[in-house]
Motif scaffolding. Structure first.
Motif, mmCIF file in Angstrom:
data_model
loop_
_atom_site.group_PDB
_atom_site.id
_atom_site.type_symbol
_atom_site.label_atom_id
_atom_site.label_comp_id
_atom_site.label_asym_id
_atom_site.label_seq_id
_atom_site.Cartn_x
_atom_site.Cartn_y
_atom_site.Cartn_z
ATOM 1 N N ILE A 4 54.058 -13.821 22.351
ATOM 2 C CA ILE A 4 52.834 -14.597 22.505
ATOM 3 C C ILE A 4 51.801 -14.029 21.546
ATOM 4 C CG2 ILE A 4 50.959 -15.162 24.104
ATOM 5 C CD1 ILE A 4 53.085 -14.855 26.365
ATOM 6 N N VAL A 107 52.114 -20.133 15.938
ATOM 7 C CA VAL A 107 52.818 -21.035 16.838
ATOM 8 C C VAL A 107 53.362 -22.230 16.056
ATOM 9 C CG1 VAL A 107 52.639 -22.501 18.883
ATOM 10 C CG2 VAL A 107 51.422 -20.319 18.816
ATOM 11 N N SER A 113 55.584 -18.048 20.405
ATOM 12 C CA SER A 113 55.904 -19.119 21.352
ATOM 13 C C SER A 113 54.677 -19.891 21.792
ATOM 14 C CB SER A 113 56.580 -18.523 22.591
ATOM 15 O OG SER A 113 55.660 -17.676 23.297
ATOM 16 N N SER A 114 53.534 -19.207 21.843
ATOM 17 C CA SER A 114 52.320 -19.768 22.422
ATOM 18 C C SER A 114 51.170 -18.836 22.079
ATOM 19 C CB SER A 114 52.468 -19.888 23.942
ATOM 20 O OG SER A 114 52.874 -18.640 24.496
ATOM 21 N N ARG A 199 54.760 -29.509 30.789
ATOM 22 C CA ARG A 199 54.597 -28.058 30.716
ATOM 23 C C ARG A 199 54.938 -27.336 32.013
ATOM 24 N NH1 ARG A 199 54.105 -27.412 25.186
ATOM 25 N NH2 ARG A 199 52.181 -28.301 24.356
ATOM 26 N N PHE A 294 50.427 -27.501 21.417
ATOM 27 C CA PHE A 294 50.965 -26.155 21.609
ATOM 28 C C PHE A 294 50.388 -25.601 22.909
ATOM 29 C CE2 PHE A 294 47.272 -26.083 18.828
ATOM 30 C CZ PHE A 294 46.434 -25.133 19.406
ATOM 31 N N VAL A 295 50.973 -24.507 23.383
ATOM 32 C CA VAL A 295 50.541 -23.894 24.639
ATOM 33 C C VAL A 295 49.421 -22.902 24.365
ATOM 34 C CG1 VAL A 295 51.224 -22.362 26.531
ATOM 35 C CG2 VAL A 295 52.765 -24.192 25.778
ATOM 36 N N ARG A 296 48.320 -23.076 25.102
ATOM 37 C CA ARG A 296 47.206 -22.132 25.032
ATOM 38 C C ARG A 296 46.659 -21.855 26.427
ATOM 39 N NH1 ARG A 296 41.152 -22.699 25.961
ATOM 40 N NH2 ARG A 296 40.448 -20.606 25.400
ATOM 41 N N ALA A 325 51.512 -18.620 30.027
ATOM 42 C CA ALA A 325 51.870 -19.086 28.683
ATOM 43 C C ALA A 325 53.375 -18.995 28.467
ATOM 44 C CB ALA A 325 51.121 -18.266 27.633
ATOM 45 N N SER A 329 55.899 -22.198 27.989
ATOM 46 C CA SER A 329 56.707 -22.281 26.761
ATOM 47 C C SER A 329 58.176 -22.452 27.068
ATOM 48 C CB SER A 329 56.506 -21.017 25.923
ATOM 49 O OG SER A 329 55.156 -20.851 25.564
#
Length: 335
Positions: A4, A107, A113-114, A199, A294-296, A325, A329
């Protein structure tokens, strides 16, 4: 395992403190590996001040997972922030922004990944010419620039016992009735439902929609917004195949039996959503930005500059943000 990307945040605040404390608890808390997008020198100096043994190693993201058990991975060559605990250095604003953008780029490039963002001092960035109200708006622009996807981001606060999304966020309370529209509620609800599927692997999200006024307007006696604006939005969400209920009186939505009936509370303004999440479990609440490509995630607290460097900052929310996170992901629905 991809690490991460953890951003610098405001170096004058507790970002360094909680980063160090989280890494120190990595084994006990079984944290996913992360790489700190900031200076190893800043980490080393703050670790000495805190009295925490925290060796660092400058590595590229690809090596971070291997290094993580022995040392805190830091990005090679990242400039050192000048701030001291509790004392903002104006020139650090550029580093804070650089770290956020670098995380999004990692990312986008598939090297992380995140991303998890450490707390920033919005006023310090604005004074330095940062053209965004905060993280969320900047990340939305980065999503368009780096992923070619323009989406409206939605803020969600998530704790162990409650997920809540405010329809309006950082606006004066007196402005909420004017800004609240049926279209905005529907759009926010659809984004939230889609992201719960994508998610969080919730196949049929249940959304509880709060009213705006006391008693959800009491059938128009205490305000018309609940009848004229919110009720039509709930109907449209249901017509779109989303299991939505409301408008519900906000004062009866958050007790344990009520929370078992839904997966997410869609609230009309900032404090209506954030107060119950933080009251239930302040230390483990996480700020999640939905709707991005994307993952945040982020700790759900500010810079707390008054306790920076004292050892009093708790890393619980950062650790929760890191875990969330990683979980988002790995979502099988997303994959």
């Amino acid at each position: 395992m991809l690490p991460i990307a953890l951003t610098l945040g405001e170096a004058a605040g507790v970002a360094l403190d909680i980063t160090i404390a989280a890494w120190a608890r990595r084994e006990r808390e079984r944290l996913p590996p992360f790489v700190f997008l900031g200076s190893a020198a800043n980490i080393a100096e703050r670790a000495i001040l805190l009295g925490i043994d925290c060796p660092t190693r400058e590595v590229e993201p690809e090596e971070a997972a291997l290094v993580f058990p022995m040392a805190l991975p830091c990005l090679p060559g990242f400039p050192e922030a000048k701030a001291e605990p509790g004392l903002i250095a104006r020139e650090d604003a550029a580093l804070t922004i650089q770290s956020i953008r670098q995380a999004a780029e990692f990312v986008a490039d598939g090297r992380c990944s995140s991303m998890v963002t450490n707390p920033i001092a919005k006023h310090a960035l604005n004074e330095a010419g940062f053209a965004y109200p905060g993280h969320t708006e900047y990340l939305a622009d980065l999503g368009e620039q780096l992923f070619g996807e323009k989406r409206r981001p939605v803020m969600m606060l998530a704790g162990p016992d409650l997920r809540a999304v405010p329809v309006t966020i950082h606006v004066p309370l007196c402005e909420v009735p004017r800004l609240l529209t049926t279209e905005l509620i529907v759009e926010t609800g659809k984004i939230a439902a889609e992201e719960l599927k994508r998610r969080f692997a919730i196949s049929s999200p249940r959304i509880a929609v709060s009213g705006l006024n006391p008693h959800a307007g009491e059938k128009g006696v205490i305000g018309k917004e609940d009848i004229e604006v919110i009720r039509p939005a709930v109907d449209l969400l249901c017509q779109a195949g989303i299991e939505a209920e409301g408008p519900l009186p906000a004062d009866t939505m958050f007790h344990p039996a009520a929370r078992r009936r839904y997966d997410l509370a869609l609230c009309m303004y900032h404090d209506q959503a954030l107060i119950p999440v933080k009251a239930l479990d302040f230390d483990h609440a996480v700020n999640v930005t939905l709707g991005l490509p994307f993952v945040r995630t982020s700790p759900d607290h500010g810079t707390a500059m008054e306790i920076a460097g004292t050892g009093r900052a708790r890393p619980s929310s950062l650790m929760a943000a890191l875990r969330m996170a990683a979980e988002m992901s790995r979502s099988p629905v997303q994959a």
